[in-house]
Design an enzyme around this catalytic site. Sequence first.
Site, PDB file in Angstrom:
ATOM      1  N   ASN A  14       4.743  -1.010  91.217  1.00 59.37           N
ATOM      2  CA  ASN A  14       4.393  -2.228  91.735  1.00 59.37           C
ATOM      3  C   ASN A  14       4.421  -3.423  90.872  1.00 59.37           C
ATOM      4  OD1 ASN A  14       1.299  -3.527  93.629  1.00 59.37           O
ATOM      5  ND2 ASN A  14       3.448  -3.709  94.268  1.00 59.37           N
ATOM      6  N   ASP A  57      15.818   0.465  90.536  1.00 56.19           N
ATOM      7  CA  ASP A  57      14.790  -0.033  89.477  1.00 56.19           C
ATOM      8  C   ASP A  57      15.463  -0.963  88.812  1.00 56.19           C
ATOM      9  OD1 ASP A  57      12.303  -0.562  88.179  1.00 56.19           O
ATOM     10  OD2 ASP A  57      11.809   1.395  88.190  1.00 56.19           O
ATOM     11  N   CYS A 110       6.980   0.827  95.700  1.00 50.94           N
ATOM     12  CA  CYS A 110       7.844   1.153  94.556  1.00 50.94           C
ATOM     13  C   CYS A 110       7.131   2.158  93.615  1.00 50.94           C
ATOM     14  CB  CYS A 110       8.495   0.040  93.958  1.00 50.94           C
ATOM     15  SG  CYS A 110       7.538  -1.128  93.004  1.00 50.94           S
ATOM     16  N   CYS A 153       7.864  -4.646  90.026  1.00 51.56           N
ATOM     17  CA  CYS A 153       9.300  -5.215  90.251  1.00 51.56           C
ATOM     18  C   CYS A 153       9.757  -5.372  91.562  1.00 51.56           C
ATOM     19  CB  CYS A 153      10.295  -4.635  89.516  1.00 51.56           C
ATOM     20  SG  CYS A 153      10.001  -4.511  87.647  1.00 51.56           S
ATOM     21  N   ARG A 154      10.004  -4.178  92.318  1.00 55.67           N
ATOM     22  CA  ARG A 154      10.749  -4.377  93.606  1.00 55.67           C
ATOM     23  C   ARG A 154       9.608  -4.520  94.647  1.00 55.67           C
ATOM     24  NH1 ARG A 154      13.265   1.588  93.161  1.00 55.67           N
ATOM     25  NH2 ARG A 154      11.275   1.807  91.960  1.00 55.67           N
ATOM     26  N   SER A 155       8.616  -3.614  94.688  1.00 54.37           N
ATOM     27  CA  SER A 155       7.614  -3.936  95.936  1.00 54.37           C
ATOM     28  C   SER A 155       7.115  -5.530  95.770  1.00 54.37           C
ATOM     29  CB  SER A 155       6.704  -2.781  95.932  1.00 54.37           C
ATOM     30  OG  SER A 155       5.964  -2.661  94.764  1.00 54.37           O
TER      31      SER A 155
END
Length: 154
Positions: free
Chosen positions: A10, A123, A7, A12-14
Amino acid sequence: MKVLFVCMGNICRSPTAEAVLRKYAQDAQLDSRITIDSAGTGDWHAGKGPDQRACQAAARRGYDLSALRARQVIAEDFQRFDLILAMDYDNLKRLEALRPADSNGELDLFLRRYKLGSDAVPDPYYGGEDGFEQVLDLIERGAAGLLDEIRGRQ
């Protein structure tokens, strides 16, 4: 198989995707056969832990992000990983620009790969708690598809 989730920062999402797939792999007793990591296309948060809101949302569902630390994608990642999965189109575009000509890793958009109706994991950074829950919902569905793919490659 070696999988890298990517993301923007690095945090939140990944890292959430890394933790979810790690738990799914452990539950399926495939963790010894899968390397899972995450990274960001930007370096703003390098060395820092995931966003606390992501950690809290993940913990409510039984995922632990506490040991993860943000890092930026490096050229060697394109050789090291079999599958590099971007969380959205912007990061996919950035990865395509960073990708060395001799790269071995397959590059794709995480959700699009599993035809889940939505191509991008949004995001949640600038939103509220419900954004982190939505991210988890999407990532759990994507991780289930990825685990099926991994089983099929054995």
